[in-house]
Scaffold this active site. Structure first.
Site, PDB file in Angstrom:
ATOM      1  N   CYS A  81      37.722  33.353  53.213  1.00 39.08           N
ATOM      2  CA  CYS A  81      38.635  33.476  52.067  1.00 39.08           C
ATOM      3  C   CYS A  81      38.426  34.787  51.317  1.00 39.08           C
ATOM      4  CB  CYS A  81      38.438  32.286  51.138  1.00 39.08           C
ATOM      5  SG  CYS A  81      39.323  32.443  49.588  1.00 39.08           S
ATOM      6  N   GLY A  85      32.730  33.794  52.503  1.00 37.28           N
ATOM      7  CA  GLY A  85      33.382  33.310  53.728  1.00 37.28           C
ATOM      8  C   GLY A  85      34.655  34.057  54.079  1.00 37.28           C
ATOM      9  N   HIS A 103      62.410  27.374  27.266  1.00 39.59           N
ATOM     10  CA  HIS A 103      63.599  28.083  27.735  1.00 39.59           C
ATOM     11  C   HIS A 103      63.543  29.518  27.254  1.00 39.59           C
ATOM     12  CE1 HIS A 103      67.744  28.954  28.798  1.00 39.59           C
ATOM     13  NE2 HIS A 103      67.867  29.501  27.577  1.00 39.59           N
ATOM     14  N   LEU A 137      28.828  37.144  50.753  1.00 38.44           N
ATOM     15  CA  LEU A 137      29.171  35.754  50.423  1.00 38.44           C
ATOM     16  C   LEU A 137      30.689  35.576  50.305  1.00 38.44           C
ATOM     17  CD1 LEU A 137      26.341  35.230  47.773  1.00 38.44           C
ATOM     18  CD2 LEU A 137      26.319  34.618  50.202  1.00 38.44           C
TER      19      LEU A 137
END
Ligand code: NAI
Length: 458
Positions: free
Chosen positions: A40, A38, A437, A36
């Site tokens: 990516c 794909g 900062h 599973l």
């Protein structure tokens, strides 16, 4: 009878399936890859980020002397690096199987075809459904006459699985894939030459920011040959011989390489589903045409992600999928395509959202520019990550029209400006937000102040 069958379990498809199940629909998801997630998860975003991290750590060791730290010679074990990457991919893909079970999404393994609206066939079994969602993604393209064998001539898939560091890797295409994977192998010791058709890198990214990226990548060892088109690759006894056309000049050059990565774009995967016979309309480039609710020209058949027009990005596919199934379930799904961020995970990263300066100029839109260099940011100085800058484009009322960043953590910094765009915030409002900062995010604040003509540290 299912309410929805999703074809494809990439980030578009699996997210859509889970969201639809959450909304109470009876859902199945069909996947033929045997795993599973794909492109990516299997051969894209995740393995490339794993290798970028590993190679980045190796590159960092070489710079530790800047920090007063000396270490012995570091060595790379490519097979151990690949095994780490494979384990990450394996764990994540299995995780989706777990999510499917948890959400009652039925997984149907095999390749799907659509014999007619309301029916999905997998290995000869017909499954009936009220709606079908095509989420079949995309695949790499090659160039005429260039055959990708994944041994010597590679697509991104082959370049993510090399068993040793090539001596000379030639990358065709200075797009996202070319730069990310080019940097992986350059850091691991390969000579990397990036050949690009255009006279610039990263088409689609703001030109000024793309230049900063090219300069920084050159400093880190990538060689660029712009304005050249790959014509042929010939296998010789000693490796590969390439011919390149100088674009706009009557001149042909040659280049030798051990491996070639062809990264010249991707095309939608739409063949084999039976879409032509069904009359599902596609545009000239093969992308499935959909309306605002993701419905194709055939009622009951929907499509999302890389196989429809728009940026080919995992997160865009997810947004498409969620909006599509929310609409199907009677809710109001919506995607704002003007604010989809894009990130290139090189060092330094490149991130962008909204309009580029070139696009605003071409559209004749009135705008102001604010810029701030990381060289003037104290956190970047402390970390030794001073390459790059933040660039913000705003309309005459100060609303953010686009933001582009080259620099450390650009992919995270872009989130603030993406939120500003989606909420219609002005550069003044971003600049008046208290930023910690020392932080890289102060460069975002200063770029917004610069757009107002009052940067403090510039
Ligand atoms: P791309 O479209 O980003 O870049 C392809 C490049 O190849 C262009 O610069 C083009 O001018 C060049 N080119 C085309 N023909 C050529 C030739 N004959 N000779 C030399 N250069 C030539 O495509 P890429 O890098 O393959 O990526 C494909 C898709 O995958 C993109 O849509 C990208 O957004 C997506 N992707 C996104 C990632 C991310 O979000 N971090 C990572 C990897 C891919």
């Amino acid at each position: 009878m299912f309410d929805l069958i999703v074809i494809g379990a990439g980030p578009g498809g699996y997210v859509a399936a889970i969201r639809a199940a959450q909304l109470g629909l009876k859902v199945a998801c069909v996947e033929g890859r045997g795993s599973l997630g794909g492109t990516c998860l299997n051969v894209g975003c995740i393995p490339s980020k794993a290798l970028l991290k590993s190679s980045g750590k190796y590159a960092e060791i070489k710079k530790l002397s800047d920090h007063g730290i000396s270490v012995g010679d570091a060595e790379v074990d490519v097979s151990a690096m690949m095994a780490r990457k494979d384990k990450i991919v394996d764990d994540l893909t299995k995780g989706i199987g777990f999510l499917f079970k948890k959400n009652n999404v039925e997984l149907i393994e095999g390749w799907a075809t659509i014999p007619e609206a309301g029916k999905v066939s997998v290995d000869g079994n017909i499954h009936e459904t009220k709606n079908i969602l095509i989420a079949t993604g995309s695949e790499p393209v090659s160039l005429p006459g260039i055959e990708i064998d994944e041994q010597d001539v590679l697509s991104s898939t082959g370049a993510l699985a090399l068993s040793e560091v090539p001596e000379h890797l030639v990358v065709i295409g200075a797009g996202v894939i070319g730069l990310e994977l080019g940097q992986v192998w350059a850091r691991l010791g390969a000579k990397v030459t990036v050949v690009e058709y255009l006279d610039r890198v990263l088409p689609g990214i703001d030109g000024e920011i793309a230049k900063l990226s090219q300069r920084a990548l050159s400093k880190r060892g990538l060689k660029f040959q712009l304005g050249r088109a790959l014509k042929t690759i010939t296998k010789t006894e000693s490796g590969l011989e390439l011919t390149l056309d100088r674009v706009g000049k009557d001149k042909v050059e040659t280049l030798s390489a051990d491996k070639v990565l062809v990264a010249v774009g991707r095309r939608p995967v739409t063949t084999g589903l039976g879409l032509e016979a069904l009359g599902v309309a596609a545009n000239a480039r093969g992308f499935i045409e959909v309306d605002g609710a993701f419905q194709t020209s055939v009622p009951g058949i929907y499509a999302i992600g890389d196989c429809v027009p728009g940026p080919m990005l995992a997160h865009k596919a997810e947004e498409d999928g969620v909006a599509c199934v929310e609409t199907l379930a009677g809710e109001h799904g919506h995607v704002d395509y003007g604010t989809v961020p894009g990130v290139v995970y090189t060092d330094p990263e490149v991130a962008s959202v909204g309009q580029t300066e070139e696009a605003l100029k071409e559209a004749g839109v009135d705008y102001t520019v604010g810029k701030f260099s990381f060289m003037a940011n104290s956190r970047a100085r402390a970390s030794g990550e001073t390459d790059g800058a933040v660039k913000v484009l705003a309309d005459p009322n100060g609303k953010v029209l686009g933001a582009h960043i080259c620099g450390a953590c650009a992919g995270d910094l872009i989130a603030e400006l993406t939120l500003a765009m989606t909420k219609g915030a002005t550069v003044e409002e971003v600049a008046r937000t208290c930023h910690a900062h020392p932080a890289l995010a102060e460069a975002v604040k200063e770029a917004c102040l610069d757009a107002l003509g009052r940067a403090i540290h510039a």
